[in-house]
Motif scaffolding. Structure first.
Motif, PDB file in Angstrom:
ATOM      1  N   THR A 116       0.844  -1.195   0.000  1.00 40.43           N
ATOM      2  CA  THR A 116       0.000   0.000   0.000  1.00 40.43           C
ATOM      3  C   THR A 116       0.879   1.245   0.000  1.00 40.43           C
ATOM      4  OG1 THR A 116      -0.108  -0.110   2.428  1.00 40.43           O
ATOM      5  CG2 THR A 116      -1.899  -1.135   1.182  1.00 40.43           C
ATOM      6  N   ARG A 117       0.687   2.064  -0.980  1.00 41.86           N
ATOM      7  CA  ARG A 117       1.457   3.281  -1.115  1.00 41.86           C
ATOM      8  C   ARG A 117       1.030   4.282  -0.048  1.00 41.86           C
ATOM      9  NH1 ARG A 117       4.206   5.247  -5.562  1.00 41.86           N
ATOM     10  NH2 ARG A 117       4.638   7.483  -5.517  1.00 41.86           N
ATOM     11  N   THR A 118       2.016   4.888   0.633  1.00 43.49           N
ATOM     12  CA  THR A 118       1.720   5.851   1.682  1.00 43.49           C
ATOM     13  C   THR A 118       1.143   7.124   1.083  1.00 43.49           C
ATOM     14  OG1 THR A 118       3.548   4.993   3.014  1.00 43.49           O
ATOM     15  CG2 THR A 118       2.679   7.164   3.601  1.00 43.49           C
ATOM     16  N   GLU A 119       0.003   7.538   1.607  1.00 42.50           N
ATOM     17  CA  GLU A 119      -0.623   8.758   1.115  1.00 42.50           C
ATOM     18  C   GLU A 119       0.146   9.974   1.637  1.00 42.50           C
ATOM     19  OE1 GLU A 119      -4.974  11.028   1.278  1.00 42.50           O
ATOM     20  OE2 GLU A 119      -4.697   9.031   2.146  1.00 42.50           O
ATOM     21  N   LYS A 120       0.512  10.866   0.751  1.00 42.17           N
ATOM     22  CA  LYS A 120       1.313  12.035   1.101  1.00 42.17           C
ATOM     23  C   LYS A 120       0.423  13.230   1.446  1.00 42.17           C
ATOM     24  CE  LYS A 120       5.319  10.081   0.302  1.00 42.17           C
ATOM     25  NZ  LYS A 120       6.333   9.854   1.369  1.00 42.17           N
ATOM     26  N   TYR A 121       0.979  14.133   2.259  1.00 40.68           N
ATOM     27  CA  TYR A 121       0.260  15.345   2.610  1.00 40.68           C
ATOM     28  C   TYR A 121       0.183  16.285   1.409  1.00 40.68           C
ATOM     29  CZ  TYR A 121       0.681  14.047   7.540  1.00 40.68           C
ATOM     30  OH  TYR A 121       0.595  13.399   8.750  1.00 40.68           O
ATOM     31  N   THR A 122      -0.844  17.098   1.411  1.00 40.95           N
ATOM     32  CA  THR A 122      -1.003  18.088   0.343  1.00 40.95           C
ATOM     33  C   THR A 122      -0.164  19.321   0.650  1.00 40.95           C
ATOM     34  OG1 THR A 122      -2.942  18.996   1.485  1.00 40.95           O
ATOM     35  CG2 THR A 122      -3.328  17.304  -0.194  1.00 40.95           C
ATOM     36  N   PRO A 123       0.254  20.064  -0.356  1.00 43.20           N
ATOM     37  CA  PRO A 123       1.051  21.281  -0.129  1.00 43.20           C
ATOM     38  C   PRO A 123       0.349  22.246   0.821  1.00 43.20           C
ATOM     39  CG  PRO A 123       1.054  20.710  -2.447  1.00 43.20           C
ATOM     40  CD  PRO A 123       0.070  19.792  -1.797  1.00 43.20           C
ATOM     41  N   GLY A 124       1.123  22.840   1.704  1.00 46.47           N
ATOM     42  CA  GLY A 124       0.569  23.765   2.696  1.00 46.47           C
ATOM     43  C   GLY A 124       0.458  23.143   4.070  1.00 46.47           C
ATOM     44  N   THR A 125       0.635  21.851   4.167  1.00 42.97           N
ATOM     45  CA  THR A 125       0.585  21.152   5.458  1.00 42.97           C
ATOM     46  C   THR A 125       1.893  21.373   6.209  1.00 42.97           C
ATOM     47  OG1 THR A 125      -0.838  19.455   4.498  1.00 42.97           O
ATOM     48  CG2 THR A 125       0.230  18.931   6.596  1.00 42.97           C
ATOM     49  N   LEU A 126       1.807  21.600   7.510  1.00 38.52           N
ATOM     50  CA  LEU A 126       2.990  21.774   8.341  1.00 38.52           C
ATOM     51  C   LEU A 126       3.052  20.643   9.369  1.00 38.52           C
ATOM     52  CD1 LEU A 126       3.000  25.640   9.005  1.00 38.52           C
ATOM     53  CD2 LEU A 126       4.454  24.353   7.440  1.00 38.52           C
ATOM     54  N   VAL A 127       4.236  20.110   9.552  1.00 36.83           N
ATOM     55  CA  VAL A 127       4.435  18.995  10.477  1.00 36.83           C
ATOM     56  C   VAL A 127       5.353  19.452  11.598  1.00 36.83           C
ATOM     57  CG1 VAL A 127       5.351  16.669  10.736  1.00 36.83           C
ATOM     58  CG2 VAL A 127       4.129  17.298   8.639  1.00 36.83           C
ATOM     59  N   GLU A 128       4.918  19.197  12.846  1.00 29.88           N
ATOM     60  CA  GLU A 128       5.744  19.566  13.990  1.00 29.88           C
ATOM     61  C   GLU A 128       6.869  18.540  14.119  1.00 29.88           C
ATOM     62  OE1 GLU A 128       7.737  20.747  16.814  1.00 29.88           O
ATOM     63  OE2 GLU A 128       6.704  18.955  17.549  1.00 29.88           O
ATOM     64  N   LEU A 129       8.088  19.018  14.019  1.00 29.08           N
ATOM     65  CA  LEU A 129       9.246  18.156  13.873  1.00 29.08           C
ATOM     66  C   LEU A 129       9.583  17.370  15.131  1.00 29.08           C
ATOM     67  CD1 LEU A 129      11.291  17.390  11.731  1.00 29.08           C
ATOM     68  CD2 LEU A 129      12.690  19.330  12.408  1.00 29.08           C
ATOM     69  N   ASN A 130       9.246  17.873  16.298  1.00 24.32           N
ATOM     70  CA  ASN A 130       9.652  17.225  17.549  1.00 24.32           C
ATOM     71  C   ASN A 130       8.652  16.207  18.081  1.00 24.32           C
ATOM     72  OD1 ASN A 130      12.182  18.477  17.920  1.00 24.32           O
ATOM     73  ND2 ASN A 130      11.168  20.340  18.625  1.00 24.32           N
ATOM     74  N   THR A 131       7.491  16.140  17.488  1.00 25.80           N
ATOM     75  CA  THR A 131       6.477  15.190  17.970  1.00 25.80           C
ATOM     76  C   THR A 131       6.051  14.188  16.899  1.00 25.80           C
ATOM     77  OG1 THR A 131       4.745  16.802  17.426  1.00 25.80           O
ATOM     78  CG2 THR A 131       5.559  16.784  19.692  1.00 25.80           C
ATOM     79  N   ALA A 132       6.461  14.397  15.669  1.00 22.53           N
ATOM     80  CA  ALA A 132       6.047  13.506  14.576  1.00 22.53           C
ATOM     81  C   ALA A 132       6.778  12.168  14.674  1.00 22.53           C
ATOM     82  CB  ALA A 132       6.337  14.166  13.231  1.00 22.53           C
ATOM     83  N   ASP A 133       6.035  11.068  14.538  1.00 14.63           N
ATOM     84  CA  ASP A 133       6.661   9.754  14.505  1.00 14.63           C
ATOM     85  C   ASP A 133       6.972   9.378  13.052  1.00 14.63           C
ATOM     86  OD1 ASP A 133       4.196   9.196  13.410  1.00 14.63           O
ATOM     87  OD2 ASP A 133       3.475   8.039  15.137  1.00 14.63           O
ATOM     88  N   THR A 134       7.493   8.179  12.845  1.00 12.45           N
ATOM     89  CA  THR A 134       7.891   7.776  11.498  1.00 12.45           C
ATOM     90  C   THR A 134       6.699   7.687  10.547  1.00 12.45           C
ATOM     91  OG1 THR A 134       7.776   5.443  12.179  1.00 12.45           O
ATOM     92  CG2 THR A 134       9.929   6.532  12.295  1.00 12.45           C
ATOM     93  N   THR A 135       5.530   7.307  11.075  1.00  6.14           N
ATOM     94  CA  THR A 135       4.344   7.208  10.221  1.00  6.14           C
ATOM     95  C   THR A 135       3.969   8.568   9.656  1.00  6.14           C
ATOM     96  OG1 THR A 135       3.511   5.343  11.526  1.00  6.14           O
ATOM     97  CG2 THR A 135       1.931   6.497  10.129  1.00  6.14           C
ATOM     98  N   ILE A 136       4.030   9.600  10.498  1.00  7.23           N
ATOM     99  CA  ILE A 136       3.708  10.956  10.049  1.00  7.23           C
ATOM    100  C   ILE A 136       4.789  11.472   9.114  1.00  7.23           C
ATOM    101  CG2 ILE A 136       3.409  13.342  10.811  1.00  7.23           C
ATOM    102  CD1 ILE A 136       2.146  12.267  13.353  1.00  7.23           C
ATOM    103  N   LEU A 137       6.042  11.222   9.445  1.00  5.78           N
ATOM    104  CA  LEU A 137       7.141  11.722   8.616  1.00  5.78           C
ATOM    105  C   LEU A 137       7.103  11.141   7.212  1.00  5.78           C
ATOM    106  CD1 LEU A 137      10.058  11.616  11.219  1.00  5.78           C
ATOM    107  CD2 LEU A 137       8.941  13.659  10.305  1.00  5.78           C
ATOM    108  N   LYS A 138       6.695   9.881   7.079  1.00  8.82           N
ATOM    109  CA  LYS A 138       6.651   9.251   5.761  1.00  8.82           C
ATOM    110  C   LYS A 138       5.573   9.835   4.862  1.00  8.82           C
ATOM    111  CE  LYS A 138       6.517   4.977   7.278  1.00  8.82           C
ATOM    112  NZ  LYS A 138       6.457   3.489   7.263  1.00  8.82           N
ATOM    113  N   LYS A 139       4.638  10.578   5.443  1.00 11.77           N
ATOM    114  CA  LYS A 139       3.601  11.221   4.633  1.00 11.77           C
ATOM    115  C   LYS A 139       4.065  12.536   4.024  1.00 11.77           C
ATOM    116  CE  LYS A 139      -0.288   9.172   7.153  1.00 11.77           C
ATOM    117  NZ  LYS A 139      -1.539   9.450   7.917  1.00 11.77           N
TER     118      LYS A 139
END
Length: 256
Positions: A116-139
């Motif tokens: 299953t291909r990991t669904e990526k975030y759409t442009p404009g999304t911001l990810v908090e770097l200190n709380t994101a786990d690997t599942t979030i980072l791969k998006k």
């Protein structure tokens, strides 16, 4: 000229013709006798092979699309005992033995689960770097499993990111990749884990990416002299620390 003259043979020609017919007859007799003699030998050889297979327990397995119905039925009726006492059976025309001679009865085959291909975030999304786990980072576009693990590992060593620019320090992230990743992240400094300078030994302090062995030992020696360090004004007296070190280490050192 009479047509009978065409069929006239001299005495010598009649003898040659008779000899030729005799040779042809003898050749056919020898050929038929030789074939008849070979057939029982071949049959006897096949019979010995069959007896040897039965004695050793070897089974002949026919596989492929052209397997006959009779051969398929014989395969279906064969059963092989599993080492643990269970019986295995073969099903289907194209059944074949690969390693195991059959598949255990009652044991379900593991269903194939497509990638299953990991669904990526759409442009404009911001990810908090200190709380994101690997599942979030791969998006995040441009980050796969490898870089996600490296980011999390480096974050643990640091104690957290105080600035997004620190992503460029992660192994494998070059300038081009960093420029593509930076717009997707923010860094919340409230999640940074600080090092207790007055309590931790040099062996623990040196594990931080921004501290080397000499600096950790210098902190430990200065702490023994002053019993307690009050802040960066104490570390500035040590030649091992530069202004660049102060800028990088300030978010990670606690003098409480």
């Amino acid at each position: 000229m009479n047509w009978r003259d065409l069929l006239y043979f001299s005495k010598g020609e009649r003898r040659a013709l008779a000899l030729l017919l005799c040779l042809i007859t003898i050749s056919w007799i020898l050929l038929l006798w030789t074939d008849g003699k070979r057939m029982p030998i071949a049959s006897q050889t096949d019979a010995h092979r069959t007896e040897n297979r039965q004695a050793s327990g070897e089974k002949r397995i026919i596989t492929g699309k052209n397997t006959s119905e009779k051969e398929t039925d014989s395969i279906r009726q064969e059963s092989v005992s599993h080492p643990n006492g269970n019986k295995n059976t073969l099903k289907g025309k194209n059944s074949a033995l690969a390693g195991n001679s059959s598949y255990p009865i009652g044991k379900k085959r593991k269903e194939y689960s497509p990638y299953t291909r990991t669904e990526k975030y759409t442009p404009g999304t911001l990810v908090e770097l200190n709380t994101a786990d690997t599942t979030i980072l791969k998006k995040v576009p441009g980050i796969g499993s490898t870089f996600a693990r490296r980011i999390v590992k480096y974050r643990e060593l640091l104690g957290g990111f105080y600035d997004v620019s620190q992503l460029a320090e992660v192994y494998g992230i070059d300038e081009e990749r960093y420029q593509a990743l930076a717009p997707w992240f923010i860094a919340d400094t409230l999640h940074i884990r600080r090092l207790e300078v007055n309590a931790l030994p040099a062996a623990v302090l040196r594990k931080h990416p921004y501290l080397d062995y000499r600096q950790a030992k210098a902190i430990e020696q200065l702490r023994k002299q002053k019993s307690r360090l009050s802040g960066w004004e104490n570390l500035q007296l040590i030649e091992e620390f530069t202004d660049t070190d102060k800028k990088r280490l300030t978010p990670y050192l606690s003098f409480k």
